[in-house]
Design an enzyme around this catalytic site. Structure first.
Site, short mmCIF file in Angstrom:
data_model
loop_
_atom_site.label_atom_id
_atom_site.label_comp_id
_atom_site.label_asym_id
_atom_site.label_seq_id
_atom_site.Cartn_x
_atom_site.Cartn_y
_atom_site.Cartn_z
N ALA A 164 0.84 -1.19 0.00
CA ALA A 164 0.00 0.00 0.00
C ALA A 164 0.88 1.24 0.00
O ALA A 164 1.34 1.68 -1.04
CB ALA A 164 -0.96 -0.03 1.19
N CYS A 165 1.14 1.79 1.16
CA CYS A 165 1.84 3.07 1.24
C CYS A 165 3.29 3.01 0.77
O CYS A 165 3.79 3.96 0.17
CB CYS A 165 1.73 3.63 2.65
SG CYS A 165 0.00 3.93 3.12
N VAL A 166 3.99 1.92 1.04
CA VAL A 166 5.37 1.81 0.57
C VAL A 166 5.40 1.81 -0.95
O VAL A 166 6.13 2.58 -1.59
CB VAL A 166 6.07 0.56 1.16
CG1 VAL A 166 7.42 0.32 0.49
CG2 VAL A 166 6.24 0.72 2.66
N THR A 200 4.32 5.18 -2.47
CA THR A 200 5.34 6.22 -2.30
C THR A 200 6.53 5.98 -3.22
O THR A 200 7.08 6.93 -3.79
CB THR A 200 5.79 6.29 -0.83
OG1 THR A 200 4.64 6.61 -0.03
CG2 THR A 200 6.86 7.34 -0.62
#
Length: 184
Positions: A115-117, A120
């Site tokens: 998700a966020c990794v 980003t």
């Protein structure tokens, strides 16, 4: 080499290593310890450590779930970026924080891998940053009940595909924590 002009520095990015994000994460204690070691190394090398902290209905600001895990401690002089979306650049001050520090290369750690990794990493790469994922310093929870592969496979797959990312004028890839070279 980054396509961002006059940005020779690297930064360690620590994404969402918060109580409510990593409480059930795969290999949590080892990953958090690995990130702690990288934070110490970055500080010793005078490399900026940039902390990212997610908020949502499940991670309300100032709640215990929202706090960074107790094994990691942010120094008052280290930037803290608050976000509400997967990509740490989206609707945050991350870009201005990195520009002020003349950072063009990111060394990425944190949660959640899928998700966020991942968001980003892609956000950084498309914005012109060199983006290195620390292969043994990111994790995710088990979402196999929802059809996702087991967390070890999610992590392995992300490491595999990120090691082959390419784009003009930028570098990407993975490296184990022991091989991170903040000066390179």
């Amino acid at each position: 080499m980054t396509t961002l002009t006059d940005r020779p520095r690297a930064a360690l990015l620590v994404i969402d290593v918060q109580n409510g994000v990593v409480s059930g994460a795969h290999d949590r204690d080892r990953v958090v310890a690995t990130i702690a070691g990288l934070v110490d190394r970055a500080r010793a090398a005078d490399v900026p450590v940039v902390w990212v902290q997610h908020r949502s209905d499940h991670l309300p600001a100032d709640s215990e779930q929202w706090r960074i895990v107790p094994e990691l401690s942010r120094r008052d002089d280290e930037p803290l970026v608050h976000k509400a979306y997967g990509d740490s650049f989206e609707d945050t001050d991350l870009e201005s924080v990195l520009a002020a520090a003349r950072v063009g290369r990111l060394v990425v750690t944190g949660a959640q891998t899928d998700a966020c990794v991942r968001s980003t990493l892609h956000g950084a790469f498309t914005r012109g940053y060199d983006a290195t994922l620390v292969a043994d310093a990111h994790t995710t929870e088990d979402l196999s009940a929802y059809g996702a592969p087991p967390p070890a496979q999610v992590i392995a797959h992300t490491n595999l595909y990120w090691s082959f990312q390419t784009a003009p004028g930028r570098t990407a890839g993975t490296v184990d924590a022991a091989e991170v070279d903040f000066a390179a």
